[in-house]
Design a protein around this motif. Structure first.
Motif, PDB file in Angstrom:
ATOM      1  N   PHE A  95     -38.848 -44.002  64.511  1.00 41.83           N
ATOM      2  CA  PHE A  95     -39.322 -44.623  63.271  1.00 41.83           C
ATOM      3  C   PHE A  95     -40.801 -44.379  62.964  1.00 41.83           C
ATOM      4  O   PHE A  95     -41.211 -44.492  61.815  1.00 41.83           O
ATOM      5  N   ASP A  96     -41.602 -44.081  63.989  1.00 41.05           N
ATOM      6  CA  ASP A  96     -43.051 -43.917  63.788  1.00 41.05           C
ATOM      7  C   ASP A  96     -43.608 -45.108  63.006  1.00 41.05           C
ATOM      8  O   ASP A  96     -44.234 -44.968  61.946  1.00 41.05           O
ATOM      9  N   LYS A 127     -39.065 -43.915  56.902  1.00 41.33           N
ATOM     10  CA  LYS A 127     -40.023 -42.948  57.449  1.00 41.33           C
ATOM     11  C   LYS A 127     -40.535 -41.993  56.370  1.00 41.33           C
ATOM     12  O   LYS A 127     -40.730 -40.808  56.595  1.00 41.33           O
TER      13      LYS A 127
END
Length: 194
Positions: A95-96, A127
């Motif tokens: 997911f960052d 994202k």
């Protein structure tokens, strides 16, 4: 991860007096759950949920197509019941979440496809990537809430998305690319603000 399409379902089944425009409904978060599942190596199904989300739901009782839903999910509220896995899923590998802390769904079309059944199509953004997504909605209950004594709608929403469509393809195909997203909730007619 869905900006759930619940509005349509409620509106189409609320047959009744003519109404000039859509009516706002609030989510009862104490009776709601946004969850997901995916296959792990063919041996098991992994479950998770997002504990923090919010939505704006407008229901047109006479013309479901005029209903709408907007939904925002706090990605950092992810919980798969295993802290090390949660940390990895929130990292840049998936997911960052530091860069993209929110996911959103905004409906573009609501269609009644059967008794108590709706399809809500919209734009799902995860994202930083936006893809068209269709939510399958079942209206589970409609009418006066027995405790709140106001109009209420209950619904079950589901969809299947591919995580690789949103730049999260690590371990595919060993860890399932398809993720089933499910949302169950109660909503209550919003109090007038004027």
């Amino acid at each position: 991860m869905i900006r759930l399409a619940a509005p349509a379902l409620a509106l189409s089944l609320f047959a009744g007096a003519a109404s000039a425009e859509p009516v706002a409904f609030d989510f009862d978060k104490s009776h709601a759950n946004l969850s997901f599942t995916y296959n792990h190596l063919g041996y098991s199904t992994t479950d998770g949920r997002f504990g923090n989300w919010d939505g704006t739901l407008l229901i047109d009782k006479d013309s479901p197509a005029n209903s709408s839903i907007e939904f925002t999910i706090d990605i950092t509220s992810l919980d798969t019941f295993w802290a090390d896995r949660d940390k990895h899923l929130l990292s840049a590998d998936f997911f960052d979440a530091d860069k993209f802390p929110k996911a959103t769904f905004a409906s573009t079309k609501v269609e009644q496809v059967g008794e108590n059944q709706l399809e809500v199509t919209g734009d799902l953004t995860i994202k930083g990537v936006t893809k068209p997504t269709t939510l399958n909605v079942t209206v589970t209950a409609l009418g006066e809430h027995p405790m709140a004594k106001k109009e209420a709608a209950g619904f079950a929403v589901s969809t299947v998305i591919k995580r690789s469509d949103f730049g999260m393809d690590m371990f595919v195909p060993y860890v399932g690319d398809e993720v089933t997203v499910t949302f169950h909730a109660e909503t209550l007619k919003a109090d007038a603000t004027n």
